[in-house]
Scaffold this motif. Sequence first.
Motif, PDB file in Angstrom:
ATOM      1  N   THR A  59      26.486  20.330  53.311  1.00  0.00           N
ATOM      2  CA  THR A  59      26.019  21.073  54.472  1.00  0.00           C
ATOM      3  C   THR A  59      26.149  20.231  55.716  1.00  0.00           C
ATOM      4  O   THR A  59      25.685  19.096  55.766  1.00  0.00           O
ATOM      5  CB  THR A  59      24.550  21.483  54.284  1.00  0.00           C
ATOM      6  OG1 THR A  59      24.445  22.339  53.152  1.00  0.00           O
ATOM      7  CG2 THR A  59      24.038  22.220  55.512  1.00  0.00           C
ATOM      8  N   ARG A  65      26.064  25.423  58.893  1.00  0.00           N
ATOM      9  CA  ARG A  65      26.847  26.109  57.875  1.00  0.00           C
ATOM     10  C   ARG A  65      27.244  25.154  56.780  1.00  0.00           C
ATOM     11  O   ARG A  65      27.285  23.952  56.960  1.00  0.00           O
ATOM     12  CB  ARG A  65      28.110  26.740  58.481  1.00  0.00           C
ATOM     13  CG  ARG A  65      27.807  27.933  59.381  1.00  0.00           C
ATOM     14  CD  ARG A  65      29.102  28.570  59.831  1.00  0.00           C
ATOM     15  NE  ARG A  65      28.852  29.733  60.655  1.00  0.00           N
ATOM     16  CZ  ARG A  65      28.688  30.962  60.160  1.00  0.00           C
ATOM     17  NH1 ARG A  65      28.735  31.167  58.876  1.00  0.00           N
ATOM     18  NH2 ARG A  65      28.480  31.978  60.968  1.00  0.00           N
ATOM     19  N   THR A  66      27.572  25.719  55.616  1.00  0.00           N
ATOM     20  CA  THR A  66      28.057  24.921  54.506  1.00  0.00           C
ATOM     21  C   THR A  66      29.564  24.824  54.594  1.00  0.00           C
ATOM     22  O   THR A  66      30.241  25.818  54.791  1.00  0.00           O
ATOM     23  CB  THR A  66      27.666  25.562  53.170  1.00  0.00           C
ATOM     24  OG1 THR A  66      26.244  25.646  53.117  1.00  0.00           O
ATOM     25  CG2 THR A  66      28.163  24.739  52.001  1.00  0.00           C
ATOM     26  N   VAL A  83      42.071  32.524  52.151  1.00  0.00           N
ATOM     27  CA  VAL A  83      41.170  33.366  52.928  1.00  0.00           C
ATOM     28  C   VAL A  83      41.936  33.999  54.085  1.00  0.00           C
ATOM     29  O   VAL A  83      42.671  33.323  54.801  1.00  0.00           O
ATOM     30  CB  VAL A  83      39.991  32.538  53.477  1.00  0.00           C
ATOM     31  CG1 VAL A  83      39.121  33.370  54.413  1.00  0.00           C
ATOM     32  CG2 VAL A  83      39.160  31.983  52.326  1.00  0.00           C
ATOM     33  N   PRO A  86      39.859  36.132  60.089  1.00  0.00           N
ATOM     34  CA  PRO A  86      39.272  37.322  60.716  1.00  0.00           C
ATOM     35  C   PRO A  86      39.874  37.576  62.095  1.00  0.00           C
ATOM     36  O   PRO A  86      40.355  36.658  62.756  1.00  0.00           O
ATOM     37  CB  PRO A  86      37.789  36.954  60.829  1.00  0.00           C
ATOM     38  CG  PRO A  86      37.789  35.467  60.968  1.00  0.00           C
ATOM     39  CD  PRO A  86      38.927  34.991  60.099  1.00  0.00           C
ATOM     40  N   ALA A 262      27.080  28.644  64.626  1.00  0.00           N
ATOM     41  CA  ALA A 262      26.172  29.739  64.293  1.00  0.00           C
ATOM     42  C   ALA A 262      25.735  30.526  65.526  1.00  0.00           C
ATOM     43  O   ALA A 262      25.506  31.735  65.455  1.00  0.00           O
ATOM     44  CB  ALA A 262      24.949  29.191  63.564  1.00  0.00           C
ATOM     45  N   ASP A 269      29.226  35.368  63.686  1.00  0.00           N
ATOM     46  CA  ASP A 269      29.054  36.384  62.650  1.00  0.00           C
ATOM     47  C   ASP A 269      30.041  36.236  61.500  1.00  0.00           C
ATOM     48  O   ASP A 269      30.138  37.117  60.642  1.00  0.00           O
ATOM     49  CB  ASP A 269      29.153  37.788  63.254  1.00  0.00           C
ATOM     50  CG  ASP A 269      30.513  38.043  63.913  1.00  0.00           C
ATOM     51  OD1 ASP A 269      31.304  37.096  64.039  1.00  0.00           O
ATOM     52  OD2 ASP A 269      30.762  39.199  64.314  1.00  0.00           O
ATOM     53  N   ASN A 270      30.752  35.122  61.447  1.00  0.00           N
ATOM     54  CA  ASN A 270      31.715  34.907  60.371  1.00  0.00           C
ATOM     55  C   ASN A 270      31.046  34.295  59.150  1.00  0.00           C
ATOM     56  O   ASN A 270      30.014  33.631  59.252  1.00  0.00           O
ATOM     57  CB  ASN A 270      32.851  33.993  60.834  1.00  0.00           C
ATOM     58  CG  ASN A 270      33.733  34.644  61.877  1.00  0.00           C
ATOM     59  OD1 ASN A 270      33.591  35.822  62.172  1.00  0.00           O
ATOM     60  ND2 ASN A 270      34.640  33.881  62.452  1.00  0.00           N
ATOM     61  N   THR A 271      31.648  34.476  57.996  1.00  0.00           N
ATOM     62  CA  THR A 271      31.146  33.873  56.772  1.00  0.00           C
ATOM     63  C   THR A 271      31.532  32.398  56.720  1.00  0.00           C
ATOM     64  O   THR A 271      32.397  31.935  57.470  1.00  0.00           O
ATOM     65  CB  THR A 271      31.722  34.576  55.531  1.00  0.00           C
ATOM     66  OG1 THR A 271      33.143  34.325  55.468  1.00  0.00           O
ATOM     67  CG2 THR A 271      31.469  36.074  55.585  1.00  0.00           C
ATOM     68  N   ASP A 272      30.886  31.650  55.826  1.00  0.00           N
ATOM     69  CA  ASP A 272      31.232  30.244  55.652  1.00  0.00           C
ATOM     70  C   ASP A 272      32.697  30.083  55.259  1.00  0.00           C
ATOM     71  O   ASP A 272      33.377  29.168  55.728  1.00  0.00           O
ATOM     72  CB  ASP A 272      30.342  29.607  54.574  1.00  0.00           C
ATOM     73  CG  ASP A 272      28.900  29.440  55.025  1.00  0.00           C
ATOM     74  OD1 ASP A 272      28.663  29.469  56.250  1.00  0.00           O
ATOM     75  OD2 ASP A 272      28.018  29.293  54.162  1.00  0.00           O
ATOM     76  N   ALA A 273      33.179  30.968  54.385  1.00  0.00           N
ATOM     77  CA  ALA A 273      34.572  30.884  53.940  1.00  0.00           C
ATOM     78  C   ALA A 273      35.526  31.111  55.105  1.00  0.00           C
ATOM     79  O   ALA A 273      36.571  30.454  55.209  1.00  0.00           O
ATOM     80  CB  ALA A 273      34.832  31.890  52.827  1.00  0.00           C
ATOM     81  N   GLN A 274      35.194  32.037  55.972  1.00  0.00           N
ATOM     82  CA  GLN A 274      36.047  32.297  57.135  1.00  0.00           C
ATOM     83  C   GLN A 274      36.052  31.106  58.092  1.00  0.00           C
ATOM     84  O   GLN A 274      37.114  30.703  58.577  1.00  0.00           O
ATOM     85  CB  GLN A 274      35.571  33.557  57.853  1.00  0.00           C
ATOM     86  CG  GLN A 274      35.871  34.844  57.095  1.00  0.00           C
ATOM     87  CD  GLN A 274      35.241  36.059  57.739  1.00  0.00           C
ATOM     88  OE1 GLN A 274      34.165  35.984  58.330  1.00  0.00           O
ATOM     89  NE2 GLN A 274      35.902  37.206  57.640  1.00  0.00           N
TER      90      GLN A 274
END
Length: 300
Positions: A59, A65-66, A83, A86, A262, A269-274
Amino acid sequence: MKNLHSDDHDLGLTHDLRLISRRMAQQALQRRRLLGLMLGAGAVSLLPGCDGDAAATVTDSSNGRTGIGTTTTTTTSSSGSCVADPTETNGPYPSDGSNSANGSISNVLLQSGVVRSDIRSSFGTSGNAAPGVPLQLDITIVDSNASCAPLGGYAVYLWHCTRDGLYSLYSSSVQNEDFLRGVQVSDANGKLSFSTIYPGCYDGRYPHVHFEVYQSLALATGYANRVLVSQMAMPRTVSSSVYSGATGYSASIANLAKVSIASDNVFGDNTDAQILAQTPSLTGSVDEGFNGTIVIGLAR
């Protein structure tokens, strides 16, 4: 009289089918038992990439974020990841034909000379160069829906702000410049590269680089033809090192302190993977410059 020692295949088709069914059930049960033993022993969680490599996640408290572990000189992101990037805003300064600058539609994609790898200098009449810490970005374009298959012949239009947080063609002090903008085409392995400078951090945004992807160079003439518009998120630890250790980035220190991934109005609003996929892996130093790699995934 029936031979008491007759083989199974002498007992008819019905018997054979029952026997086959019993054997398949026994094999399935053995597989389930073996899987249960493996799960009972514990499993190691790996982060997969197209090349089969794996890396441990940690982290990063600096952005909440991770992600892959970072240092001030090296970051490891999703190079090789499948991935899909986005869609993000192209912002107010794209010069892709979608808005105006200085009273007229701005579209640098129609200008002769925009197709170049080194985007540090203006290709127009001034010839001036944007000062800053050197940054080499090596990009690979892949099909995220086809096991990371490389996409050759795709055009990438890339642009970003100066070390002062200004955009050529739009900001008054650099409105006669067109540096830090350029187009490159991917080779058969989906690869292309840009030589540029490390972008500054202006008030209200996390450090970033804009890009648009087009299916071919012939189609890279305006925003309506793009197949993806997105942004790269620059690693926070490297950004902090550049801003505090290089000339001309002093305003970025306070601006970076006020924003995180964040809280950013684009990346937030993106995911950790994104975010992992949008963050280039960087190696180097403030004195020598940085080399970066990133994979751009298209969901074709």
